[in-house]
Structure formats: C-alpha cells, structure tokens
Motif scaffolding. Structure first.
Motif, PDB file in Angstrom:
ATOM      1  N   THR A 273      -3.069   1.018  12.357  1.00 57.96           N
ATOM      2  CA  THR A 273      -2.575   1.272  11.001  1.00 57.96           C
ATOM      3  C   THR A 273      -1.998   2.667  10.794  1.00 57.96           C
ATOM      4  N   HIS A 276       1.804   3.082  11.235  1.00 64.79           N
ATOM      5  CA  HIS A 276       2.509   2.425  10.130  1.00 64.79           C
ATOM      6  C   HIS A 276       2.462   3.288   8.874  1.00 64.79           C
ATOM      7  N   HIS A 277       1.333   3.920   8.626  1.00 66.43           N
ATOM      8  CA  HIS A 277       1.197   4.783   7.450  1.00 66.43           C
ATOM      9  C   HIS A 277       2.060   6.038   7.587  1.00 66.43           C
ATOM     10  N   GLY A 335      -6.146   7.534   2.127  1.00 66.93           N
ATOM     11  CA  GLY A 335      -5.382   6.447   1.508  1.00 66.93           C
ATOM     12  C   GLY A 335      -4.317   6.881   0.525  1.00 66.93           C
ATOM     13  N   PRO A 344      -0.450   7.990  -4.510  1.00 72.64           N
ATOM     14  CA  PRO A 344      -0.108   7.791  -3.095  1.00 72.64           C
ATOM     15  C   PRO A 344       1.007   8.733  -2.667  1.00 72.64           C
ATOM     16  N   ILE A 401      -2.724  -4.665   7.015  1.00 74.04           N
ATOM     17  CA  ILE A 401      -1.470  -3.941   6.790  1.00 74.04           C
ATOM     18  C   ILE A 401      -0.366  -4.896   6.356  1.00 74.04           C
ATOM     19  N   TYR A 406      -1.608  -0.341   3.413  1.00 74.16           N
ATOM     20  CA  TYR A 406      -2.532   0.622   4.018  1.00 74.16           C
ATOM     21  C   TYR A 406      -3.609   1.076   3.039  1.00 74.16           C
ATOM     22  N   ARG A 407      -3.231   1.309   1.789  1.00 72.54           N
ATOM     23  CA  ARG A 407      -4.188   1.862   0.831  1.00 72.54           C
ATOM     24  C   ARG A 407      -5.365   0.915   0.621  1.00 72.54           C
ATOM     25  N   THR A 410      -7.623   0.624   3.821  1.00 77.33           N
ATOM     26  CA  THR A 410      -8.633   1.673   3.974  1.00 77.33           C
ATOM     27  C   THR A 410      -9.808   1.460   3.025  1.00 77.33           C
TER      28      THR A 410
END
Length: 440
Positions: A273, A276-277, A335, A344, A401, A406-407, A410
């Motif tokens: 992940t 990707h983040h 996150g 974010p 994902i 992602y947020r 997590t």
C-alpha cells in the motif's frame, strides 16, 4: 600471568611464570573441595576455506536482500501502468512471502538426499534468473499476461530464496561450529546492508535505465555468486545437516503469537500500500526508495533501544505493548485517520514529513512486537499463524486499496492493532498476578 576464577563465593587465584612455554602448556587448575574449573578450549582461527565460504555466503546474502528490497517501491507502480489491480499484485507479494517462510522446513528434509552445497547453488541460480526475468516484465503489454508471468516468477524466486536460506543454515552448522557468532554476525550484517543499500542503488539504476535496469543488475550479481559457489566452495559430499537449523520460535501462548503475526501481516500490508499512497507525490525513484529505506532502518536500529530498556529492568512483556502503541500512533498519523482533524494530503511535498515520521514510529513498533518472548514448545497450528500472516497481509492490503482507498485501509489495520493492544494488556495483567499460598 594471573588467572582468576570465581564460582559462587569461592575465589581462586594462581600465579605461574613460564616465559618460554606456549600458552596451551601452561594450563592451570583451581580446585576446591567440590569444584574443579578447567580452562576454556583453545579455538583455532578460521582457516582459508572457512573465510572463502563466509565471503561467498555474505556476498550472496547481500545480493538476495538487495534484490528483494526492489519489489516494494517499484513493482506496484509498474502494475498501475499495466492496469493490474492492487488486489492482484497484493496476491503476488503474498505468494512470495508465503513460500519463503514455509518452504525452508521442506528443504531441510531434502538434505538427507542432496548436500547443502547443491541446494545453495540451486537457490542462487533460480533467484538470479527469476530476478533478471522479473525486470523484463515491462515488455509485456497485456495486464493478465503481466500478472501471470509476475506470479510465476515470484513463486520461482521464493523457492530460490528458501533453498538458499536453508542451505546457509546447514553450512553454518557444518563449517562454523567453532565460530558461530562471527559467522552469524557477518551474514546478518550483509543481509541488512543489502536491504538498506539496495533501495537507493536500485532507485539510481531505475533513473538511469528504467524498470528493468535494477533487476537485471542485481540478478546478474546473484548469478555471479552462483558461479563463485561452483568454483570456490568445497565440492565434498560429506556435509549433511546436523540437527535442524535455528528458526524463529513462537510462544505457546496465543496472544504473543497473535502479536507477532499481526506485525508480519502489517509489514506485507505496508509493502503493497505504501507505494500506492506515495504516488500522490511527485517523487523520483531515489526519493521513493529512500522513504522505504527509512522504515527498514528504524526496524533494524530499534533493538538497541530495547537493550537499554532491558538493562533498566524493562520487562519483556512490556516490549510488544510499547510496540503496538507506537504502531497505533503511526497508523493514526500516516493516513491520516478520519476521526482526527487533519485533512488528507493534497499533493504537497511539505506533507511528506508527517509520512516519514509516521514510518519511523511504525518501524520501531514493528520491531518491538517481533521481540515478544517466544519459545519452541508451541503447537504446529500456532507456528503456522505467522506464516499465514505473510500471505494475508499483502493480499488484504491490495484488496482494501482497490475498494476503499488508503485512508480507510489504514483504519482497518488500526482497529486490528487496538484489538491486539487490549489482548496484550490483559495478557500482561494475568502474568503479573502472583499465586497466593493456600491457608489451612
């Protein structure tokens, strides 16, 4: 010379002067009515054969660790370009980890039929070849073909790494019986350096020649180790496994094993992940690899702090609790979690400092949880739990994902860590209770 021996409350001291005699001829004995202390056995230094063997093993460990560190920062981005879903490349990561952790026990059984030298060469050749072919995957255009070939190559690479690790354990038992600590230190250092230096070197090679360059370079270096093992290592067939190689033991208590399995799963989750983040930011390959190196560096340096805690009476059961708390703090901030008043990240490089700080905290926490008190007398299904976690972590991360982002992913990991913290606290309280003597 003066030789001092101390046993219990008995102190013995004897002074002997033999200036012309070798040390092994001037052995002294101190005795009392019940104790006779013999001098320690003289250990010969490593011979030329052992030094060559150690150099080859350390070099091989470095190359394999460096090759393995290239996957997490670069492969997910290539999958996104080809149109492969995060769930699919999470499965590819998980299959590799599952094979590496489960196959060594099978290879150890095979040493009754093949020598560790043969398994070592097989592992190096298979790992080097599959690493080179993995770098050529960018020539495949169709997503399904790309994912299929990647899965097959990762399975082959996992088999090669498992064969190499198993044979190294056997060679340590046979070649370095009188020097186990220097051999283990050299191999561990080489592996750590490979994992750390492979990331920035791989990033530089990626910038110089694209996706295929770092895999081809490190795969070729691994094949060079294979050639050295053929021409330099002894060809004797007298080396058979003496006892099982040392492998991680897990506690017979479910809570401690569950904590270790959680840290293993979170490591795989992060491998899938994090890249990707970080794609939200305009990072160069070297910057991307350096961020992955941060969490690995924190993971490797934390045992120093644990030794300081232990010298101050810090109980071993507190270490996984502290580690879980650190992971919770890191997951909340990376996150960031939706229940805290932080927006974010919005493609600003200034936001990277919070991600980097969170990764350092998570790295410390992961290492602390893996330092849980363990033993060898646990049941087989408990031993299998961390092995299963190596597969579940990447697959779950890829699925989350692709579905919730992602947020929220997590936050799922955060909920698991909070549950683990509650179990560890209850476990600590139960272990602190002292039995009460019955009164009659």
């Amino acid at each position: 010379m003066s030789v001092h021996f101390e046993t219990g409350n008995i102190n013995c001291c004897n002074t002997v002067h033999q200036p012309q005699q070798p040390a092994f001829r001037s052995m002294q004995y101190c005795q009392d009515a019940t104790t006779r202390l013999l001098p320690s056995k003289h250990i010969e230094p490593m011979n030329r054969k052992q030094i060559c063997c150690l150099i080859i093993l350390a070099y091989s460990y470095f190359c394999i660790a460096a090759s393995g560190s290239l996957q997490a920062p670069f492969f997910p981005g290539q999958c996104d370009i080809k149109g492969v879903s995060p769930l699919t490349y999470g499965l590819i990561f998980g299959v590799f980890e599952l094979i590496v952790t489960s196959m060594p026990s099978i290879f150890r059984k095979m040493f009754a039929y093949v020598t560790p030298h043969t398994a070592l060469r097989f592992g190096l050749f298979l790992t080097g070849t599959t690493t080179i072919l993995f770098g050529v995957l960018d020539k495949v255009t169709l997503a399904n073909q790309f994912a299929g070939f990647a899965l097959l190559l990762r399975i082959g690479e996992g088999l090669g790494v498992a064969a190499f690790v198993s044979s190294c354990h056997a060679l340590k038992e046979s070649e370095f019986r009188e020097h186990p600590v220097p051999a283990l230190t050299a191999l561990s250092t080489a592996s750590c350096l490979g994992a750390l230096l492979g990331l920035p070197i791989g990033g530089a090679l990626f910038m110089a020649g694209g996706y295929f360059m770092p895999f081809v370079v490190f795969g070729s270096l691994t094949l060079f180790a294979f050639l050295m093992s053929i021409f330099i290592l002894s060809k004797s067939d007298d080396y058979m496994l003496i006892g099982d190689p040392i492998s991680p033991g897990y506690s017979d208590k479910f809570v401690e094993v569950f904590a270790i399995a959680g840290s293993v799963a979170l490591t795989g989750f992060n491998d899938v992940t994090l890249a990707h983040h970080l794609s939200l930011f305009d990072l160069s390959p070297i910057q991307l690899a350096s961020i992955f190196m941060i969490i690995l560096f924190a993971f490797l340096t934390f045992p120093t702090f644990c030794c300081a805690f232990g010298s101050n009476g810090f109980g071993s059961l507190w270490t996984p609790i502290v580690g879980t708390v650190l992971i919770i703090i890191g997951l909340i901030s990376i996150g960031p979690a939706s229940f805290i008043p932080i927006e974010p990240y919005v493609l600003l490089d200034d936001d990277l400092w919070l991600i980097i700080l969170s990764l350092i905290v998570i790295g410390f926490g992961l290492r602390a949880k893996k330092l849980s008190p363990t033993s060898y007398g646990c049941s087989k299904w408990l031993k299998a739990l961390p092995i299963i976690a190596t597969f579940v972590g990447p697959v779950t991360g890829g699925w989350l994902i692709s579905t919730v982002g992602y947020r929220t992913a997590t936050e799922v990991a955060l909920a698991l860590e909070i549950f683990t913290l509650i179990l560890l606290i209850i476990h600590k309280i139960c272990n602190c209770r002292t039995p009460v003597e019955p009164s009659f």
